[in-house]
Design a protein around this motif. Structure first.
Motif, short mmCIF file in Angstrom:
data_model
loop_
_atom_site.label_atom_id
_atom_site.label_comp_id
_atom_site.label_asym_id
_atom_site.label_seq_id
_atom_site.Cartn_x
_atom_site.Cartn_y
_atom_site.Cartn_z
N VAL A 168 11.36 4.28 -14.44
CA VAL A 168 11.74 4.22 -13.05
C VAL A 168 10.92 3.20 -12.30
O VAL A 168 11.14 2.18 -11.74
N ARG A 169 9.49 3.25 -12.62
CA ARG A 169 8.29 2.37 -12.06
C ARG A 169 8.43 1.07 -12.85
O ARG A 169 8.46 0.02 -11.98
N ILE A 170 8.82 1.14 -14.11
CA ILE A 170 9.04 -0.28 -14.46
C ILE A 170 10.37 -1.02 -13.82
O ILE A 170 10.17 -2.24 -13.57
N LEU A 171 11.36 -0.34 -13.74
CA LEU A 171 12.39 -1.03 -13.07
C LEU A 171 12.14 -1.66 -11.61
O LEU A 171 12.69 -2.41 -11.04
N ARG A 172 11.44 -0.62 -10.87
CA ARG A 172 10.91 -0.93 -9.56
C ARG A 172 10.09 -2.11 -9.66
O ARG A 172 10.18 -3.04 -8.97
N ASP A 173 8.97 -2.17 -10.46
CA ASP A 173 8.11 -3.29 -10.49
C ASP A 173 8.83 -4.54 -10.90
O ASP A 173 8.24 -5.82 -10.62
N ARG A 174 9.76 -4.63 -11.55
CA ARG A 174 10.48 -5.87 -12.33
C ARG A 174 11.63 -6.32 -11.12
O ARG A 174 12.55 -7.20 -11.43
N LEU A 202 0.76 -1.12 -0.18
CA LEU A 202 0.05 -0.19 -0.12
C LEU A 202 0.98 1.29 -0.08
O LEU A 202 0.52 2.19 -0.57
N VAL A 203 1.98 1.26 0.65
CA VAL A 203 2.88 2.44 0.94
C VAL A 203 3.53 2.78 -0.61
O VAL A 203 3.68 3.75 -0.93
N ASP A 204 3.98 1.51 -1.07
CA ASP A 204 4.73 1.65 -2.37
C ASP A 204 3.68 2.28 -3.44
O ASP A 204 4.01 3.06 -4.31
N ALA A 205 2.20 1.81 -3.33
CA ALA A 205 1.41 2.27 -4.38
C ALA A 205 1.01 3.84 -4.29
O ALA A 205 1.01 4.57 -4.90
N VAL A 206 1.10 4.28 -2.90
CA VAL A 206 0.65 5.63 -2.44
C VAL A 206 1.78 6.57 -3.25
O VAL A 206 1.67 7.63 -3.37
N THR A 265 15.21 -1.21 -5.54
CA THR A 265 14.69 -1.60 -4.19
C THR A 265 13.73 -0.72 -4.11
O THR A 265 13.94 0.45 -4.68
N PRO A 266 12.92 -0.73 -3.17
CA PRO A 266 11.95 0.37 -3.07
C PRO A 266 12.77 1.65 -2.42
O PRO A 266 12.33 2.79 -2.73
#
Length: 184
Positions: free
Chosen positions: A163-169, A116-120, A173-174
């Motif tokens: 950057v979002r794609i790199l995080r999602d894959r 949830l925190v990552d999505a916010v 790291t967060p």
């Protein structure tokens, strides 16, 4: 409430939960505004009341059906200045700071709270709106590798999307993701 009675966005968010506060999930649609779509949920506690945190494409809200029809706490996404996760052994605490207000939600299970925190964070940083994260497939440019002739330019992808794609894959790291987003 049976699964088929839930809105598809609420049902999808519910399926990702470790702990399901079913009474609040069943009533969640009554707390939403027109056009609001749910992307993430987490059970937790606010001011000693157990309830449900819900992230939508417009706001983060906490509802506790024992309190009545009004959400106990709500934050419009554009007003959130920071959201933090502090982990314990099995659960943790989410702290939200927004212009003129703040709140702490504790007893949030680790997996649910961190997601949830990552999505916010992503929504506040101007990433893909949360509802679009649930329904949209990955960008076509990244679904499969299509060799291109050397003269063809690479597709233009906004840096925030990359950057979002790199995080999602799992490439970032967060913490690295947060650092890069702050620098953008």
């Amino acid at each position: 409430m049976a699964d088929e009675e839930l809105r598809p966005d609420i049902r999808a968010a519910r399926e990702r939960l470790s702990y399901r506060p079913n009474r609040e999930i069943a009533a969640l649609a009554d707390h939403l505004r027109d056009g609001e779509q749910v992307s993430r949920l987490a059970g937790g506690r606010y001011e000693d009341s157990a309830g449900l945190l819900a992230l939508t494409n417009r706001r983060l809200l906490f509802i506790d059906e024992e309190r009545g029809a009004e959400a106990a706490q709500t934050f419009d996404l554009e007003r959130i200045s920071s959201v933090r996760w502090q982990s314990g052994i099995m659960s943790g605490e989410i702290t939200v700071d927004a212009s003129g207000a703040g709140a702490a939600f504790d007893k949030v299970l680790k997996d649910d709270g961190k997601a949830l925190v990552d999505a916010v964070d992503n929504a506040v940083a101007g990433g893909t709106p949360p509802a679009a994260q649930v329904a949209a497939p990955p960008p076509a440019a990244f679904e499969q590798h299509q060799p291109q002739a050397p003269a063809d330019p690479l597709p233009q992808v906004p840096s925030s999307e990359l950057v979002r794609i790199l995080r999602d894959r799992g490439v970032l790291t967060p913490d690295e993701f947060t650092h890069v987003v702050q620098r953008l």
